[in-house]
Design a protein around this motif. Structure first.
Motif, PDB file in Angstrom:
ATOM      1  N   VAL B 233       0.875  -1.182   0.000  1.00 43.49           N
ATOM      2  CA  VAL B 233       0.000   0.000   0.000  1.00 43.49           C
ATOM      3  C   VAL B 233       0.904   1.221   0.000  1.00 43.49           C
ATOM      4  O   VAL B 233       1.831   1.294   0.804  1.00 43.49           O
ATOM      5  CB  VAL B 233      -0.886   0.057   1.264  1.00 43.49           C
ATOM      6  CG1 VAL B 233      -1.847   1.242   1.189  1.00 43.49           C
ATOM      7  CG2 VAL B 233      -1.665  -1.231   1.455  1.00 43.49           C
ATOM      8  N   VAL B 235       1.078   5.773  -0.353  1.00 43.37           N
ATOM      9  CA  VAL B 235       0.309   6.899   0.174  1.00 43.37           C
ATOM     10  C   VAL B 235      -1.013   7.043  -0.568  1.00 43.37           C
ATOM     11  O   VAL B 235      -2.060   7.268   0.053  1.00 43.37           O
ATOM     12  CB  VAL B 235       1.129   8.215   0.066  1.00 43.37           C
ATOM     13  CG1 VAL B 235       0.287   9.401   0.521  1.00 43.37           C
ATOM     14  CG2 VAL B 235       2.403   8.118   0.890  1.00 43.37           C
ATOM     15  N   CYS B 238      -3.412   4.357   0.599  1.00 46.72           N
ATOM     16  CA  CYS B 238      -3.844   4.686   1.959  1.00 46.72           C
ATOM     17  C   CYS B 238      -4.910   5.780   1.931  1.00 46.72           C
ATOM     18  O   CYS B 238      -5.913   5.720   2.642  1.00 46.72           O
ATOM     19  CB  CYS B 238      -2.641   5.220   2.736  1.00 46.72           C
ATOM     20  SG  CYS B 238      -2.309   4.333   4.243  1.00 46.72           S
ATOM     21  N   ARG B 239      -4.656   6.780   1.092  1.00 45.15           N
ATOM     22  CA  ARG B 239      -5.585   7.909   1.021  1.00 45.15           C
ATOM     23  C   ARG B 239      -6.964   7.458   0.564  1.00 45.15           C
ATOM     24  O   ARG B 239      -7.981   7.935   1.071  1.00 45.15           O
ATOM     25  CB  ARG B 239      -5.008   8.970   0.073  1.00 45.15           C
ATOM     26  CG  ARG B 239      -5.876  10.184  -0.059  1.00 45.15           C
ATOM     27  CD  ARG B 239      -5.189  11.308  -0.796  1.00 45.15           C
ATOM     28  NE  ARG B 239      -4.137  11.897   0.019  1.00 45.15           N
ATOM     29  CZ  ARG B 239      -2.870  12.039  -0.356  1.00 45.15           C
ATOM     30  NH1 ARG B 239      -2.496  11.641  -1.549  1.00 45.15           N
ATOM     31  NH2 ARG B 239      -2.002  12.580   0.442  1.00 45.15           N
ATOM     32  N   ALA B 242      -8.731   5.891   3.398  1.00 43.43           N
ATOM     33  CA  ALA B 242      -9.183   6.915   4.345  1.00 43.43           C
ATOM     34  C   ALA B 242     -10.419   7.650   3.810  1.00 43.43           C
ATOM     35  O   ALA B 242     -11.362   7.932   4.553  1.00 43.43           O
ATOM     36  CB  ALA B 242      -8.057   7.907   4.629  1.00 43.43           C
ATOM     37  N   ALA B 260      -3.889  -5.369   8.337  1.00 42.98           N
ATOM     38  CA  ALA B 260      -3.024  -4.430   7.608  1.00 42.98           C
ATOM     39  C   ALA B 260      -1.576  -4.620   8.067  1.00 42.98           C
ATOM     40  O   ALA B 260      -1.317  -4.853   9.242  1.00 42.98           O
ATOM     41  CB  ALA B 260      -3.470  -2.993   7.862  1.00 42.98           C
ATOM     42  N   VAL B 264       1.662  -0.065   7.093  1.00 49.20           N
ATOM     43  CA  VAL B 264       0.441   0.658   6.721  1.00 49.20           C
ATOM     44  C   VAL B 264      -0.107   1.413   7.936  1.00 49.20           C
ATOM     45  O   VAL B 264      -0.501   2.580   7.842  1.00 49.20           O
ATOM     46  CB  VAL B 264      -0.619  -0.305   6.155  1.00 49.20           C
ATOM     47  CG1 VAL B 264      -1.947   0.410   5.936  1.00 49.20           C
ATOM     48  CG2 VAL B 264      -0.124  -0.932   4.857  1.00 49.20           C
ATOM     49  N   ARG B 265      -0.094   0.756   9.076  1.00 47.73           N
ATOM     50  CA  ARG B 265      -0.597   1.420  10.280  1.00 47.73           C
ATOM     51  C   ARG B 265       0.305   2.583  10.680  1.00 47.73           C
ATOM     52  O   ARG B 265      -0.187   3.625  11.137  1.00 47.73           O
ATOM     53  CB  ARG B 265      -0.712   0.396  11.413  1.00 47.73           C
ATOM     54  CG  ARG B 265      -1.711  -0.703  11.061  1.00 47.73           C
ATOM     55  CD  ARG B 265      -1.767  -1.808  12.067  1.00 47.73           C
ATOM     56  NE  ARG B 265      -2.310  -1.355  13.339  1.00 47.73           N
ATOM     57  CZ  ARG B 265      -2.847  -2.170  14.247  1.00 47.73           C
ATOM     58  NH1 ARG B 265      -2.904  -3.472  13.999  1.00 47.73           N
ATOM     59  NH2 ARG B 265      -3.297  -1.717  15.372  1.00 47.73           N
ATOM     60  N   MET B 267       2.143   4.369   8.555  1.00 50.33           N
ATOM     61  CA  MET B 267       1.876   5.415   7.564  1.00 50.33           C
ATOM     62  C   MET B 267       0.579   6.145   7.907  1.00 50.33           C
ATOM     63  O   MET B 267       0.507   7.378   7.817  1.00 50.33           O
ATOM     64  CB  MET B 267       1.798   4.758   6.175  1.00 50.33           C
ATOM     65  CG  MET B 267       1.321   5.661   5.064  1.00 50.33           C
ATOM     66  SD  MET B 267       1.717   5.008   3.409  1.00 50.33           S
ATOM     67  CE  MET B 267       1.178   3.312   3.474  1.00 50.33           C
ATOM     68  N   TRP B 268      -0.423   5.384   8.293  1.00 47.72           N
ATOM     69  CA  TRP B 268      -1.742   5.945   8.624  1.00 47.72           C
ATOM     70  C   TRP B 268      -1.590   7.011   9.711  1.00 47.72           C
ATOM     71  O   TRP B 268      -2.132   8.118   9.606  1.00 47.72           O
ATOM     72  CB  TRP B 268      -2.643   4.807   9.103  1.00 47.72           C
ATOM     73  CG  TRP B 268      -4.090   5.124   9.114  1.00 47.72           C
ATOM     74  CD1 TRP B 268      -4.792   5.659  10.148  1.00 47.72           C
ATOM     75  CD2 TRP B 268      -5.024   4.941   8.041  1.00 47.72           C
ATOM     76  NE1 TRP B 268      -6.109   5.806   9.792  1.00 47.72           N
ATOM     77  CE2 TRP B 268      -6.278   5.375   8.509  1.00 47.72           C
ATOM     78  CE3 TRP B 268      -4.914   4.440   6.737  1.00 47.72           C
ATOM     79  CZ2 TRP B 268      -7.420   5.335   7.719  1.00 47.72           C
ATOM     80  CZ3 TRP B 268      -6.049   4.403   5.954  1.00 47.72           C
ATOM     81  CH2 TRP B 268      -7.289   4.843   6.437  1.00 47.72           C
ATOM     82  N   PHE B 273      -4.046  10.299   8.911  1.00 51.06           N
ATOM     83  CA  PHE B 273      -5.339   9.788   8.436  1.00 51.06           C
ATOM     84  C   PHE B 273      -6.250   9.461   9.620  1.00 51.06           C
ATOM     85  O   PHE B 273      -7.467   9.478   9.494  1.00 51.06           O
ATOM     86  CB  PHE B 273      -5.149   8.565   7.541  1.00 51.06           C
ATOM     87  CG  PHE B 273      -4.559   8.885   6.200  1.00 51.06           C
ATOM     88  CD1 PHE B 273      -5.126   9.865   5.399  1.00 51.06           C
ATOM     89  CD2 PHE B 273      -3.427   8.238   5.741  1.00 51.06           C
ATOM     90  CE1 PHE B 273      -4.592  10.187   4.160  1.00 51.06           C
ATOM     91  CE2 PHE B 273      -2.876   8.548   4.505  1.00 51.06           C
ATOM     92  CZ  PHE B 273      -3.451   9.523   3.715  1.00 51.06           C
TER      93      PHE B 273
END
Lengths: 313, 286
Positions: B233, B235, B238-239, B242, B260, B264-265, B267-268, B273
């Motif tokens: 995943v 950005v 991820c977006r 979100a 996930a 990813v978590r 980055m979130w 996000f």
């Protein structure tokens, strides 16, 4: 430390060259006590052993008034530190207070490649905060234990310098017209895997980097971080760097290095060093790379842009 | 757990199969359709052929399906042409499609069959850019229906010479994909009530991901999306997750992301996000 030297409005960025923990304590405690007396917001970012020294030397109530940050964590990659000060300044300004920071990015034990990025970071602080709200940042450099060249660069990167004996305009100050991201990175020492890519190759670039990282035996978290970094950086080269880019992979001692180059010039030297607003479109990739990777070196000039990502094995 | 993945060869169907079969050679597809339907006939299912190409392939290949008239007479085989099934070039309503197949599946069971087995050749629908969004939404609704063990299974066939975007669209919304290449960059299907994603959710597929998540029938309730089979995943991906979460919230729903990757978590949280939408992260189901 004396009270000489200018304390006008704006950002006061001061190197404090000292020898060992004794001089360190003397100088930094002096600054903290002054800040406490003035009711300033105090934030100290030091590696853990020096945090403990300072905390133990202050009365409990004073120590509780200071925000203590472990520089070896929040600033493990020097490219992350600027966002830390930005957040501290925003908080202080929002609270109607004046910020006084102590930050030692170039602490003893850093590798040469990290010390070089500490220097870039120090210069970018001038770019970022000159002309903004009034605050001061004291940056200790242990000249008894750091290479002499690091201390010389510190004098050049800080408009104000001090020792335990004196304080004033830095003798080596290079002025603020220096472009912090100009300059070059040392060439890789041995064999390098190289490739070029365009818009159609981005998945292949990402997969190549992740399988290379996995083959080196990097832990899963770091392979995932590098794969994400490769995807974002390669996409940046395609979007902003003229449509194509180059990728190079090599190992240098304990460093696994992934480097992206392209023909573009980074318009904003602060790119990737500000925390994006929640949900912000664009400008997130390089910030993420700075946050997720061990060391990120950015150089950009009319000759092009290089982003070198190092993972410590 | 529903079976999913790339399908190099046809294999015996399970009761929740929803296959996307991309073919070059009509004769070879005719043989696949014949085998698929013969298996259903043996299992006591009612067969439904959608599209003339399907029936043509079946009729000429001999075997237990050769007597099309006899099978039709006893209700074991039904035939729809695509124009009749999907509107004659006019409006195409995924919800009406669902109602039709729901009724057809119930009827098959009421008539004593064990279920409904569908082979549909939908290339012409996929080739029409004006109808593709509805086709995708329909495939997605159909997958939800099939994935819930409704008693219907389906093989959706598309010609390989469709344009690349169209083929990627249709393969993306099937749990089982047979295609000459490595399959689409990511796939989305239902496993019971859980929306399951696999592959790479990145900037390049972001628009497609948004379109498919927007047509997700799981709205207005707690949606669980399983990312255990997602291998990457970025950005942009991820977006989109979100944005989807925010849209679900706006419709009084909520999103749980299961399995996930840790990156990813991270980055979130790093990109904030978690401040623009309320997503629950959970470990993958055991």
């Amino acid at each position: 430390m004396t009270a000489a030297g200018h304390t006008g409005p704006g950002f006061e960025h001061e190197s404090f060259l000292h020898r060992g923990d004794g001089e360190f304590l003397h100088g930094v405690l002096g600054s903290l006590r002054e800040g406490l007396a003035r009711g300033e917001t105090l934030v100290v970012a030091e590696p853990a052993p020096r945090l403990a020294l300072l905390r133990d030397a202050l009365p409990g109530a004073d120590a509780a008034a200071v925000t203590w940050l472990d520089m070896s964590e929040c600033g493990a990659n020097p490219g992350r530190i600027l966002a830390v000060w930005r957040a501290a300044l925003d908080d202080a300004v929002a609270a109607g207070r004046t910020l006084r920071g102590v930050g030692e990015p170039a602490f003893v034990g850093r590798r040469d490649a990290e010390l070089a990025e500490c220097d870039v970071h120090e210069r970018l602080l001038n770019t970022a905060f000159t002309g903004g709200p009034t605050w001061r940042l004291l940056c200790p450099y242990d000249r008894a234990r750091l290479p002499a060249a690091v201390c010389r660069r510190a004098l050049a990167a800080h408009p104000i310098s001090s020792t335990t004996a004196e304080r004033g305009r830095s003798p080596g100050w290079s002025g603020d017209d220096v472009e912090p991201l100009a300059g070059t990175l040392p060439a890789p020492p041995g064999a390098v895997l190289r490739g070029t890519f365009g818009a159609g190759d981005l998945t292949a670039v990402r997969r190549t980097v992740s399988s290379w990282a996995r083959a080196l035996g990097l832990a899963r978290d770091r392979v995932e971080a590098l794969e994400l970094a490769a995807a974002e950086l390669a996409a940046n080269s395609v979007r902003h760097g003229g449509g194509t880019g180059g990728v190079a992979l090599w190992v240098d001692g304990d460093a696994a290095v992934v480097e992206f180059t392209d023909a573009g010039r980074m318009a904003d030297p602060m790119a990737g060093r500000r925390r994006p607003a929640p949900g912000q479109e664009g400008g997130c990739g390089l910030y993420l790379v700075h946050q997720l990777c061990d060391l990120v070196a950015v150089r950009s000039s009319a000759d092009g842009t290089t982003v070198r990502v190092t993972t410590w094995r | 757990m529903r079976i999913h993945g790339l399908l190099p060869e046809l294999r015996p169907a399970t009761r929740t199969d929803h296959v996307c079969w991309v073919y070059d050679d009509p004769a070879a597809f005719g043989e696949i359709a014949r085998r698929y339907l013969t298996e259903g006939l043996a299992a006591g299912e009612r067969l439904l052929c959608v599209g003339d190409a399907v029936l043509e392939g079946v009729r000429t290949s001999g075997g237990p399906l050769a007597d099309v008239g006899g099978l039709q007479a006893r209700g074991a085989l039904q035939v729809l042409d695509v124009r009749a099934a999907y509107g004659a070039g006019g409006a195409f309503y995924p919800d009406q499609q669902l109602a039709f197949y729901d009724a057809a599946t119930r009827k098959a069971r009421a008539d004593g069959f064990t279920g409904l087995r569908v082979v549909a050749e939908l290339s012409d629908l996929a080739a029409d850019p004006g109808r593709r969004a509805d086709l995708l939404r329909w495939e997605h609704l159909a997958d939800d229906f099939i994935g819930h063990g409704s008693g219907m299974v389906a093989l959706c066939a598309y010609r390989h010479d469709l344009d690349g975007e169209a083929l990627t669209d249709v393969t993306t919304v099937h749990p089982l994909v047979h295609s000459g290449d490595g399959g689409p960059p990511f796939r989305i299907w239902f496993d019971g009530d859980v929306l399951t994603l696999a592959g790479a959710l990145d900037t390049f597929g972001a628009q497609r991901l948004r379109a498919i998540l927007d047509s997700c029938p799981a709205a207005g309730r707690r949606v669980v999306a399983d990312l255990s089979a997602v291998d990457f995943v970025d950005v942009g991906g991820c977006r989109e997750l979100a944005r989807w979460a925010a849209r679900l919230e706006a419709r009084s729903g909520s999103l749980e992301l299961r399995g996930a990757a840790r990156v990813v978590r991270r980055m979130w949280a790093l990109l904030g996000f978690d401040q623009v939408c309320d997503v629950t992260f959970a470990e993958a189901a055991a």
